[in-house]
Design an enzyme around this catalytic site. Structure first.
Site, PDB file in Angstrom:
ATOM      1  N   LYS A 151     -78.957   5.200  11.434  1.00 37.19           N
ATOM      2  CA  LYS A 151     -79.942   6.233  11.105  1.00 37.19           C
ATOM      3  C   LYS A 151     -80.221   6.229   9.600  1.00 37.19           C
ATOM      4  O   LYS A 151     -79.350   5.845   8.817  1.00 37.19           O
ATOM      5  CB  LYS A 151     -79.383   7.609  11.495  1.00 37.19           C
ATOM      6  CG  LYS A 151     -79.378   7.888  12.976  1.00 37.19           C
ATOM      7  CD  LYS A 151     -78.945   9.322  13.249  1.00 37.19           C
ATOM      8  CE  LYS A 151     -78.911   9.605  14.737  1.00 37.19           C
ATOM      9  NZ  LYS A 151     -80.234   9.583  15.379  1.00 37.19           N
ATOM     10  N   ARG A 163     -77.136   9.000  26.160  1.00 34.39           N
ATOM     11  CA  ARG A 163     -77.344   8.670  27.569  1.00 34.39           C
ATOM     12  C   ARG A 163     -76.258   7.713  28.071  1.00 34.39           C
ATOM     13  O   ARG A 163     -75.949   7.696  29.267  1.00 34.39           O
ATOM     14  CB  ARG A 163     -78.753   8.102  27.772  1.00 34.39           C
ATOM     15  CG  ARG A 163     -79.034   6.871  26.973  1.00 34.39           C
ATOM     16  CD  ARG A 163     -80.523   6.578  26.820  1.00 34.39           C
ATOM     17  NE  ARG A 163     -81.153   7.354  25.758  1.00 34.39           N
ATOM     18  CZ  ARG A 163     -82.441   7.244  25.416  1.00 34.39           C
ATOM     19  NH1 ARG A 163     -83.235   6.415  26.061  1.00 34.39           N
ATOM     20  NH2 ARG A 163     -82.933   7.977  24.440  1.00 34.39           N
TER      21      ARG A 163
HETATM   22  N1  BES Z   1     -78.538  12.612  18.702  1.00 34.01           N
HETATM   23  C1  BES Z   1     -79.758  11.913  18.668  1.00 34.01           C
HETATM   24  C2  BES Z   1     -80.955  12.788  18.990  1.00 34.01           C
HETATM   25  C3  BES Z   1     -81.408  13.730  17.913  1.00 34.01           C
HETATM   26  C4  BES Z   1     -82.063  13.260  16.800  1.00 34.01           C
HETATM   27  C5  BES Z   1     -81.228  15.083  18.066  1.00 34.01           C
HETATM   28  C6  BES Z   1     -82.503  14.152  15.831  1.00 34.01           C
HETATM   29  C7  BES Z   1     -81.690  15.970  17.111  1.00 34.01           C
HETATM   30  C8  BES Z   1     -82.313  15.497  15.991  1.00 34.01           C
HETATM   31  C9  BES Z   1     -79.754  10.779  19.684  1.00 34.01           C
HETATM   32  O1  BES Z   1     -78.532  10.167  19.895  1.00 34.01           O
HETATM   33  C10 BES Z   1     -80.679   9.739  19.160  1.00 34.01           C
HETATM   34  O2  BES Z   1     -80.401   9.186  18.157  1.00 34.01           O
HETATM   35  N2  BES Z   1     -81.765   9.490  19.884  1.00 34.01           N
HETATM   36  C11 BES Z   1     -82.747   8.546  19.464  1.00 34.01           C
HETATM   37  C12 BES Z   1     -83.201   7.789  20.679  1.00 34.01           C
HETATM   38  C13 BES Z   1     -84.068   6.602  20.356  1.00 34.01           C
HETATM   39  C14 BES Z   1     -83.255   5.539  19.657  1.00 34.01           C
HETATM   40  C15 BES Z   1     -84.643   6.066  21.627  1.00 34.01           C
HETATM   41  C16 BES Z   1     -83.896   9.311  18.834  1.00 34.01           C
HETATM   42  O3  BES Z   1     -84.231  10.391  19.309  1.00 34.01           O
HETATM   43  O4  BES Z   1     -84.411   8.834  17.826  1.00 34.01           O
HETATM   44 MN    MN Z   2     -78.192   8.591  18.498  1.00 33.04          MN
END
Ligand code: BES
Ligand code: MN
Ligand code: ZN
Length: 492
Positions: free
Chosen positions: A274, A348
């Site tokens: 990230k 997931r």
């Molecule tokens: N924990 C995150 C989702 C999230 C991101 C919640 C920002 C709240 C604020 C999750 O694990 C994630 O990183 N999801 C990705 C999925 C993508 C790679 C398909 C996302 O939402 O960017």
């Molecule tokens: Mn994630």
């Protein structure tokens, strides 16, 4: 803070502070009018200093012929616009004002103001929840506490007590305890709130409330064959845990509800790292787990007549030499294979194995709670939790519970057409489906593991915590889960 329900008159109540509601245009509620009459217009005379905005407050002292030392006026806004949100805002504002006073006790004469068509029990519940929310603080990690703990110990809700209101009150207090637990677990940083810490908390709840708890360790998880869960935890120094916490408040023959909570104690994204900005907020990525522990604490605390099993897969998502890499293929507990195209879509992966594991409890309904997608925040903002379900009756039960709990959800589609986006050339399917409908394809992924069960998924990415100045966990959706379980048990 302790609440009680008792008939009281505003002018004779012997208490540190009486709280009275005033609508915009200086229109007094009935108790405020009584106090105004007794004090020969002293209240009305002070109204020039109270703004008409919902939640504005004005403190008066030593009104003539009024027993209480202080009178706190709270603005309710325009009468025509007054509804659930305004009621909660007014109570929260009153509680914040009381927190900063030296009053030791108070009587909340706001409690019988009608919020649309909600029954009085709704008012009682939300007075407790909103006041407890305003009193919540998280300062255990500050070396110097900012201000002394609030002195307000007793709050009277001036109503004539009956069994239904008393039940609403005790349910609400237990729900607030559960929400506080979820908030604190969320607020704790990932160097304290590790998977091991969450497991310890579950064991502590089990001791305190006589629940059954089982914590599966890495070798148990390996033996089971949870290849997706194991893939996520691979590069972390913190051992993963699969927590199973059971509360049985109903007959053994009754099928349980299963609540599955995402417990990523920190989400770096893994090799699909990230960006740095706001990454600290990924300590909240275990909020689903926190809300499951909070809901079970609440239900056990109020001795709700329901059976619930909480299942929490918990680990960190880290990069490193041992980490899973984009393109890696893993075999899930269900036997289905997954191509991990993005290691940041890890929620997931841990959930799919936990959802398969949940089958063995033969739940009446399976509900998972997860901070699953940034896309859900884009779709619904910070107001509504995303609701997905493979059974419309279950979705409707959750929607009704969410309205009652004012912990709102919005249902999103889960049509087969979306499955196409998860196509993979190398495994049964991929763990991401591209940007379009990101929260829906995430839910569609989970749906492939719950075909045999009545299942719903709550995406709380936008509702579990607040950012910015008010950064902190909200404790959502504990009120919703508790309400849902109580409705399920036949409680009104
Ligand atoms: N924990 C995150 C989702 C999230 C991101 C919640 C920002 C709240 C604020 C999750 O694990 C994630 O990183 N999801 C990705 C999925 C993508 C790679 C398909 C996302 O939402 O960017
Ligand atoms: Mn994630
Ligand atoms: Zn995550």
């Amino acid at each position: 803070m302790e609440f009680s329900i008792k008939t009281l008159s505003p002018e004779t109540a012997e208490t540190g502070c009486i709280v009275l509601g005033v609508y915009a245009e200086k229109e007094l509620t009935a108790p405020a009018r009584r106090v105004d009459q007794r004090s020969k217009g002293a209240l009305a005379a002070a109204l020039a200093d109270l703004s008409g905005k919902v939640g504005s407050t004005l403190l008066l002292r030593a009104l003539p012929n009024v027993a209480a030392e202080r009178v706190l006026l709270v603005s309710l806004g325009a009468r025509e616009e007054f509804g659930e949100t305004q009621y909660r805002d007014a109570v929260r504002a009153a509680a914040s004002a009381l927190r900063d006073l030296a009053a030791k006790d108070a009587a909340l004469f706001l409690v019988d103001v009608k919020a649309n068509s909600q029954p009085l029990s709704w008012n009682v519940r939300h007075a407790v929840l909103a006041a407890r929310e305003a009193f919540y603080r998280f300062d255990e990690l500050k070396s110097q506490k900012k201000s002394p703990a609030p002195s307000l110990g007793k709050v009277t809700l001036p109503l004539s007590a009956d069994a239904q209101l008393e039940q609403a009150l005790s349910e609400a207090e237990a729900t607030a305890d559960g929400a506080d637990l979820a908030r604190t677990l969320g607020n704790l940083p990932s160097n304290i709130c590790t998977p091991t810490y969450l497991a310890e908390q579950a064991k502590k709840l089990a001791r305190e409330f006589k629940l059954d708890v089982e914590v599966l360790e890495r070798r148990d998880i390996e033996k089971l064959g949870m290849g997706a869960f194991l893939a996520v935890t691979k590069a972390s120094r913190e051992p993963p845990k699969l927590i199973v916490l059971r509360y049985d408040g109903a007959a053994k023959s009754k099928k349980p509800l299963a609540f599955v909570g995402k417990g990523i104690t920190f989400d770096t994204g893994g090799i699909s790292l990230k960006p740095a900005a706001e990454m600290d907020e990924m300590k909240f990525d275990m909020s689903g787990a926190g809300s499951v522990l909070g809901a079970i604490r609440a239900l056990a605390g109020m001795k709700a007549p329901v059976n619930v099993v909480g299942i929490i897969p918990t680990c960190e998502n880290m990069p490193g030499g041992a980490a899973i890499k984009p393109g890696d293929v893993v075999t899930t507990l269900s036997g289905q294979t997954v191509e991990i195209l993005n290691t940041d879509a890890e929620g997931r992966l841990i959930l799919c194995d936990a959802l398969t594991y949940a089958e063995r409890f033969k739940p009446d309904a399976l509900v998972n709670v997860a901070t699953l997608t940034g896309a859900c925040v884009i779709a619904l903002g910070h107001v509504a939790t995303g609701l997905f379900a493979n059974d419309q009756q279950l979705a409707d039960e959750l929607r009704a519970a969410a309205e009652e709990a004012w912990d709102r959800v919005w249902q999103m589609p889960l049509w087969e057409e979306y499955q196409e986006q998860l196509r993979s050339n190398f495994a049964d399917f991929a763990n991401i489906g591209g940007r379009p409908g990101g929260s829906i394809t995430a839910a569609s992924f989970l749906a492939r593991f719950t075909r045999k069960q009545r299942w719903a998924h709550l995406d709380i990415a936008g509702t579990a915590w607040k950012s910015g100045r008010e950064k902190g966990s909200t404790g959502r959706p504990v009120p919703l889960l508790v309400r849902f379980a109580l409705r399920h048990a036949g409680r009104k």
